[in-house]
Write an enzyme that holds these catalytic residues in place. Structure first.
Site, PDB file in Angstrom:
ATOM      1  CG  MET A 125       2.486 -15.860  11.189  1.00 54.98           C
ATOM      2  SD  MET A 125       1.749 -15.266   9.657  1.00 54.98           S
ATOM      3  CE  MET A 125       3.054 -14.244   9.023  1.00 54.98           C
TER       4      MET A 125
ATOM      5  CE1 TYR B  29      -3.116 -19.094  16.521  1.00 54.97           C
ATOM      6  CE2 TYR B  29      -3.199 -17.786  18.521  1.00 54.97           C
ATOM      7  CZ  TYR B  29      -2.954 -18.988  17.888  1.00 54.97           C
ATOM      8  OH  TYR B  29      -2.548 -20.065  18.620  1.00 54.97           O
TER       9      TYR B  29
ATOM     10  CB  THR C  56       1.217 -21.103   8.958  1.00 50.37           C
ATOM     11  OG1 THR C  56       0.099 -20.400   9.479  1.00 50.37           O
ATOM     12  CG2 THR C  56       0.712 -22.283   8.152  1.00 50.37           C
ATOM     13  CE  LYS C  57       0.751 -22.166  18.394  1.00 54.66           C
ATOM     14  NZ  LYS C  57      -0.485 -21.477  18.663  1.00 54.66           N
ATOM     15  CB  VAL C  58      -3.896 -22.415  11.483  1.00 50.75           C
ATOM     16  CG1 VAL C  58      -3.104 -21.594  10.495  1.00 50.75           C
ATOM     17  CG2 VAL C  58      -3.871 -23.895  11.114  1.00 50.75           C
TER      18      VAL C  58
END
Ligand code: FBP
Length: 265
Positions: A143, A146, A176-178
């Site tokens: 995911m 953002y 999760t990409k943050v």
């Protein structure tokens, strides 16, 4: 949740996604620094570097270029995405289905969720559909978390980023990409909130080798699993050099100085 350490998305449990959906998300402006970066074949070639655990692209690039690279590159199908021409509240069109991505040979799927947008509810429902379908195909789900839009005053606040990571865990993402929350301590909280969901940092706009490698090192030291990076790789004249440095920091647990030496050899 699906264990993902046995999939091509990871190497020794760590992740380095080369993201190349910028032609859609930002437009040709991102290719101005290094004009050859507009050529997808160049970036697919870069993705054959052993440090890259997956290449994230939209459907059109996957259809046109992936058949020539399927032996050497793991494909992350970025399912939704919107151009910068869109001026409405944050939203993202679903451009291909999980079934279609699996047909093309995807090894994992990616999905943006703009928590706090007026479209969050619809986006979460679209995510649910994609996540459950990905489970049927046994594909890991990443995911792009953002928080953005009307409900979000400051999308780089550590609390907001920790919430984004938690949202990914709650909704069933494997990764999760943050955005980077600003410090190692803040990143530790993000990792804690994400539970068993792996946390990776979003690369952001281009920085010096040292500043960039240092931020990645902080993420790894805070318990992060790696990085999804676009501009800090393809906007360099020699993208493979920074990948040599990233390989040191992410997979070899090397210091920033060792990684810098590898990047500047
Ligand atoms: P970068 O490393 O260039 O930031 O790429 C990662 C990424 O998530 C891409 O997948 C996406 O196109 C871009 O960032 C979106 O950036 P933003 O929405 O912050 O402008």
């Amino acid at each position: 949740m699906r264990p993902i350490d046995d999939t091509p998305l990871t190497r020794d449990g760590k992740i380095l996604i080369l993201a190349y959906d910028h032609g859609l998300e930002h437009g040709p402006v991102d290719f101005e620094a290094v004009p050859e970066s507009a050529d997808p074949a160049r970036v697919f070639d870069v993705a054959t570097h052993p440090a890259v655990t997956s290449l994230a692209v939209q459907k059109g690039l996957a259809e046109a270029y992936y058949p020539s690279y399927e032996e050497d590159v793991a494909l992350l199908a970025k399912l939704n995405g919107t151009s910068n021409l869109w001026m409405g509240e944050y939203d993202s069109a679903v451009n291909w289905s999980v079934d279609y991505a699996a047909d093309i040979g995807a090894d994992s799927v990616g999905f943006t969720l703009y928590g706090g947008s007026n479209h969050e509810v619809e986006m979460a429902e679209e995510f649910r559909e994609a996540q459950e379908r990905a489970r049927e195909h046994d594909l890991p789900v990443v995911m792009w978390s953002y928080p953005r839009g009307q409900g979000v005053k400051n999308d780089t606040k550590p609390e907001t980023i920790a919430y984004a990571a938690r949202q990914a865990l709650e909704l069933g993402a494997d990764v999760t990409k943050v955005k980077y929350p600003g410090s190692r301590e803040a990143m530790e909280t993000v990792v804690e909130m994400a539970g068993r969901t792996k946390v990776i940092m979003s690369g952001g706009s281009k920085r010096s080798d040292r500043a960039f490698l240092r931020s990645v090192k902080e993420v790894m030291d805070a318990g992060g699993a790696g990085l999804a990076v676009g501009r800090n790789v393809f906007q360099r004249e020699h993208p493979e050099r920074i990948l040599d440095g990233l390989e040191q920091v992410i997979f070899e647990e090397a210091s920033v100085e060792t990684a810098l030496a590898a990047a500047q050899r």
